[in-house]
Design a protein around this motif. Structure first.
Motif, PDB file in Angstrom:
ATOM      1  N   LYS A 214       4.329   6.303   7.543  1.00  0.00           N
ATOM      2  CA  LYS A 214       4.419   6.154   8.986  1.00  0.00           C
ATOM      3  C   LYS A 214       3.751   7.307   9.729  1.00  0.00           C
ATOM      4  N   THR A 215       3.678   8.466   9.102  1.00  0.00           N
ATOM      5  CA  THR A 215       3.119   9.645   9.769  1.00  0.00           C
ATOM      6  C   THR A 215       1.604   9.748   9.623  1.00  0.00           C
ATOM      7  N   ASP A 216       0.983   8.822   8.893  1.00  0.00           N
ATOM      8  CA  ASP A 216      -0.471   8.882   8.714  1.00  0.00           C
ATOM      9  C   ASP A 216      -1.165   8.747  10.072  1.00  0.00           C
ATOM     10  N   PRO A 217      -2.023   9.719  10.447  1.00  0.00           N
ATOM     11  CA  PRO A 217      -2.637   9.688  11.778  1.00  0.00           C
ATOM     12  C   PRO A 217      -3.950   8.918  11.842  1.00  0.00           C
ATOM     13  N   TRP A 218      -4.462   8.437  10.709  1.00  0.00           N
ATOM     14  CA  TRP A 218      -5.800   7.877  10.681  1.00  0.00           C
ATOM     15  C   TRP A 218      -5.794   6.353  10.828  1.00  0.00           C
ATOM     16  N   LYS A 219      -6.973   5.833  11.139  1.00  0.00           N
ATOM     17  CA  LYS A 219      -7.168   4.394  11.270  1.00  0.00           C
ATOM     18  C   LYS A 219      -7.265   3.763   9.886  1.00  0.00           C
ATOM     19  N   VAL A 220      -6.695   2.586   9.724  1.00  0.00           N
ATOM     20  CA  VAL A 220      -6.745   1.855   8.453  1.00  0.00           C
ATOM     21  C   VAL A 220      -7.421   0.506   8.689  1.00  0.00           C
ATOM     22  N   ILE A 221      -8.440   0.217   7.878  1.00  0.00           N
ATOM     23  CA  ILE A 221      -9.165  -1.048   7.973  1.00  0.00           C
ATOM     24  C   ILE A 221      -9.019  -1.796   6.642  1.00  0.00           C
ATOM     25  N   GLU A 222      -8.442  -2.976   6.693  1.00  0.00           N
ATOM     26  CA  GLU A 222      -8.284  -3.788   5.477  1.00  0.00           C
ATOM     27  C   GLU A 222      -9.465  -4.732   5.333  1.00  0.00           C
ATOM     28  N   ARG A 223     -10.128  -4.633   4.176  1.00  0.00           N
ATOM     29  CA  ARG A 223     -11.233  -5.522   3.840  1.00  0.00           C
ATOM     30  C   ARG A 223     -10.899  -6.151   2.486  1.00  0.00           C
ATOM     31  N   PRO A 224     -10.293  -7.351   2.476  1.00  0.00           N
ATOM     32  CA  PRO A 224      -9.756  -7.925   1.236  1.00  0.00           C
ATOM     33  C   PRO A 224     -10.782  -8.564   0.309  1.00  0.00           C
ATOM     34  N   ASN A 225     -12.037  -8.667   0.705  1.00  0.00           N
ATOM     35  CA  ASN A 225     -13.047  -9.357  -0.106  1.00  0.00           C
ATOM     36  C   ASN A 225     -13.176  -8.735  -1.494  1.00  0.00           C
ATOM     37  N   GLN A 226     -12.800  -9.475  -2.525  1.00  0.00           N
ATOM     38  CA  GLN A 226     -12.810  -8.965  -3.897  1.00  0.00           C
ATOM     39  C   GLN A 226     -14.198  -8.978  -4.534  1.00  0.00           C
ATOM     40  N   ASN A 227     -15.196  -9.501  -3.835  1.00  0.00           N
ATOM     41  CA  ASN A 227     -16.565  -9.465  -4.358  1.00  0.00           C
ATOM     42  C   ASN A 227     -17.226  -8.106  -4.158  1.00  0.00           C
ATOM     43  N   PHE A 228     -16.559  -7.229  -3.430  1.00  0.00           N
ATOM     44  CA  PHE A 228     -17.076  -5.878  -3.175  1.00  0.00           C
ATOM     45  C   PHE A 228     -15.979  -4.876  -3.479  1.00  0.00           C
ATOM     46  N   ASN A 229     -16.343  -3.777  -4.144  1.00  0.00           N
ATOM     47  CA  ASN A 229     -15.312  -2.781  -4.414  1.00  0.00           C
ATOM     48  C   ASN A 229     -15.145  -1.863  -3.201  1.00  0.00           C
ATOM     49  N   ASP A 230     -14.193  -0.958  -3.292  1.00  0.00           N
ATOM     50  CA  ASP A 230     -13.842  -0.142  -2.123  1.00  0.00           C
ATOM     51  C   ASP A 230     -14.953   0.827  -1.739  1.00  0.00           C
ATOM     52  N   LEU A 231     -15.721   1.311  -2.706  1.00  0.00           N
ATOM     53  CA  LEU A 231     -16.840   2.180  -2.373  1.00  0.00           C
ATOM     54  C   LEU A 231     -17.890   1.408  -1.582  1.00  0.00           C
TER      55      LEU A 231
END
Length: 217
Positions: free
Chosen positions: A63-80
């Motif tokens: 809850k204390t995380d100050p940063w923006k979070v963007i969810e990109r669920p597409n499994q055809n691309f890795n997180d990098l």
């Protein structure tokens, strides 16, 4: 975050870097992106990314995380890939990636494939870990190094043809580097300037840190 974004640091979920190492890079960066579980690493190091992006299967939000979070669920691309896409969309020219190597070998190999995929989209992109920097180089390649810097060449595409080098202890002369046959590992610089040319293929260039993670910040 600066108005004109030129350089970015990306932190992935592989082997964590030395904190002093990444903090040094962040001093010169305009954007700090954590790729999914890299957000946990950033929090543990008490450094704050501008955003956390990915499918969020590894990131553990607080809850204390100050940063923006963007969810990109597409499994055809890795997180990098998702982090690099975001950096590219912001006009970033130069990227250093931490945490792309170590821990799971399959993830390391996949990320090297990603390095090839995104190589032409940025002015410079390289991986840095506790032991080395690694980048894909173009021909001709010219760069200055301290004497006796340990470097290695590796044919990411399987075969790199017509490789010629100057400034190395074991120079190549129109040689072919091929996986399982002949590569260019564990060489040394013997001149202030290293020059490498090659005809075809994807050539990885490793610059090994002399002593530890603090020697190449």
């Amino acid at each position: 975050m600066k108005n004109e974004l030129k350089s970015a640091v990306i932190l992935c979920n592989g082997q964590p870097p030395d904190r002093a190492q990444i903090v040094h890079s962040l001093k010169k960066a305009d954007l700090f992106i954590a790729a999914d579980g890299g957000g946990n690493t950033a929090r543990a190091m008490n450094i704050s990314p501008d955003i956390v992006i990915g499918d969020l299967d590894s990131y553990k939000p607080e809850k204390t995380d100050p940063w923006k979070v963007i969810e990109r669920p597409n499994q055809n691309f890795n997180d990098l890939e998702k982090a690099l896409d975001y950096a590219h969309s912001k006009g970033i020219a130069d990227v250093v990636v931490y945490g792309a190597t170590g821990l799971r070998l399959d993830h390391t190999v996949k990320n090297l494939s990603v390095l090839k995929q995104y190589h032409t989209l940025f002015d410079s992109i390289y991986f840095r870990d506790l032991y080395c920097d690694v980048k894909l180089i173009d021909s001709p390649f010219r760069e200055n190094f301290s004497l006796h810097t340990e470097v290695s060449l590796f044919p990411l595409s399987g075969i790199v043809r017509g490789v010629t080098s100057r400034g190395l202890k074991y120079n190549l002369s129109n040689d072919t580097l091929e996986n399982g046959i002949f590569d260019g590992s564990s060489n040394l610089t013997v001149a202030p300037r290293v020059e490498i040319t090659f005809d075809s293929g994807d050539l990885l260039f490793f610059i090994n840190h002399k002593t530890d993670s603090k020697s190449n910040q």
